[in-house]
Design a protein around this motif. Structure first.
Motif, PDB file in Angstrom:
ATOM      1  N   TYR A  32      30.612  26.855  39.467  1.00  0.00           N
ATOM      2  CA  TYR A  32      31.371  27.999  39.952  1.00  0.00           C
ATOM      3  C   TYR A  32      32.778  28.050  39.383  1.00  0.00           C
ATOM      4  O   TYR A  32      33.414  27.028  39.148  1.00  0.00           O
ATOM      5  N   ALA A  33      33.258  29.268  39.193  1.00  0.00           N
ATOM      6  CA  ALA A  33      34.684  29.479  39.053  1.00  0.00           C
ATOM      7  C   ALA A  33      35.334  29.252  40.415  1.00  0.00           C
ATOM      8  O   ALA A  33      34.690  29.402  41.451  1.00  0.00           O
ATOM      9  N   GLY A  35      38.925  29.808  42.933  1.00  0.00           N
ATOM     10  CA  GLY A  35      40.133  30.571  43.161  1.00  0.00           C
ATOM     11  C   GLY A  35      40.919  30.032  44.334  1.00  0.00           C
ATOM     12  O   GLY A  35      40.373  29.366  45.218  1.00  0.00           O
ATOM     13  N   ALA A  50      43.139  31.461  39.677  1.00  0.00           N
ATOM     14  CA  ALA A  50      41.718  31.246  39.448  1.00  0.00           C
ATOM     15  C   ALA A  50      41.525  30.401  38.203  1.00  0.00           C
ATOM     16  O   ALA A  50      42.362  30.398  37.298  1.00  0.00           O
ATOM     17  N   ASN A  52      38.170  29.055  35.503  1.00  0.00           N
ATOM     18  CA  ASN A  52      36.759  29.204  35.194  1.00  0.00           C
ATOM     19  C   ASN A  52      36.026  27.876  35.342  1.00  0.00           C
ATOM     20  O   ASN A  52      36.627  26.837  35.629  1.00  0.00           O
ATOM     21  N   ARG A  53      34.718  27.916  35.140  1.00  0.00           N
ATOM     22  CA  ARG A  53      33.893  26.751  35.426  1.00  0.00           C
ATOM     23  C   ARG A  53      34.259  25.529  34.607  1.00  0.00           C
ATOM     24  O   ARG A  53      34.268  24.406  35.121  1.00  0.00           O
ATOM     25  N   THR A  58      42.649  30.059  32.922  1.00  0.00           N
ATOM     26  CA  THR A  58      43.295  30.181  34.222  1.00  0.00           C
ATOM     27  C   THR A  58      43.993  31.523  34.319  1.00  0.00           C
ATOM     28  O   THR A  58      44.436  32.086  33.318  1.00  0.00           O
ATOM     29  N   LYS A  59      44.105  32.029  35.539  1.00  0.00           N
ATOM     30  CA  LYS A  59      44.806  33.268  35.802  1.00  0.00           C
ATOM     31  C   LYS A  59      45.655  33.095  37.045  1.00  0.00           C
ATOM     32  O   LYS A  59      45.283  32.365  37.963  1.00  0.00           O
ATOM     33  N   TRP A 101      32.644  33.796  37.743  1.00  0.00           N
ATOM     34  CA  TRP A 101      33.813  34.268  37.016  1.00  0.00           C
ATOM     35  C   TRP A 101      33.658  35.757  36.781  1.00  0.00           C
ATOM     36  O   TRP A 101      32.709  36.209  36.150  1.00  0.00           O
ATOM     37  N   ASN A 104      38.487  38.158  39.382  1.00  0.00           N
ATOM     38  CA  ASN A 104      39.028  36.989  40.058  1.00  0.00           C
ATOM     39  C   ASN A 104      40.009  37.319  41.172  1.00  0.00           C
ATOM     40  O   ASN A 104      40.199  36.511  42.087  1.00  0.00           O
ATOM     41  N   THR A 109      34.533  38.649  45.218  1.00  0.00           N
ATOM     42  CA  THR A 109      33.902  37.952  44.101  1.00  0.00           C
ATOM     43  C   THR A 109      33.357  36.593  44.514  1.00  0.00           C
ATOM     44  O   THR A 109      32.371  36.121  43.950  1.00  0.00           O
ATOM     45  N   TYR A 110      33.970  35.983  45.502  1.00  0.00           N
ATOM     46  CA  TYR A 110      33.701  34.594  45.824  1.00  0.00           C
ATOM     47  C   TYR A 110      32.635  34.427  46.887  1.00  0.00           C
ATOM     48  O   TYR A 110      32.549  35.213  47.836  1.00  0.00           O
TER      49      TYR A 110
END
Length: 123
Positions: A32-33, A35, A50, A52-53, A58-59, A101, A104, A109-110
């Motif tokens: 999983y991504a 956040g 956030a 990614n996997r 990153t964001k 992902w 985000n 999304t999560y």
């Protein structure tokens, strides 16, 4: 049972640093991504960061960019949020979340969420 548990929240002064941790059980986070979101007093839940996997991307929300760093250790099934130069406006309950992902910034999304850890920054 899938469970995400945040820890590391504390009462600190402006300018201090904290590292939040998110530990998972019942799910392998490498799939999983991840956040981080936060909910300030009287406010709605807002996006913070956030990753990614694989951890290559990153964001960050503009409000924390340059001060906060999200990272992950898939071998430990954990994700972290390093928070530097904390400000009173960072005061909030911080939540970690796991999902695909994509969008985000959106909580929808999560798939999985922790219960949150309190961060309080005094001036």
């Amino acid at each position: 049972q899938v469970q995400l548990v945040e820890s590391g929240g504390d009462l600190v002064q402006a300018g201090d640093s904290l590292r939040l941790s998110c530990a998972a059980s019942g799910v392998t986070l490498v799939r999983y991504a991840m956040g981080w979101f936060r909910r300030a007093p009287g406010k709605e839940r807002d996006f913070v960061a956030a990753i990614n996997r694989g951890g290559e991307i990153t964001k960050y929300a503009d409000s924390v960019k340059g001060r906060f760093t999200i990272s992950r250790d898939n071998a430990k099934n954990a994700v972290y949020l390093q928070m530097n130069s904390l400000k009173p406006e960072d005061t909030a309950v911080y939540y970690c979340a796991a999902g695909p992902w994509g969008d985000n910034n959106s909580p929808s999304t999560y798939r999985y969420w922790g219960q949150g850890t309190q961060v309080t920054v005094s001036s």
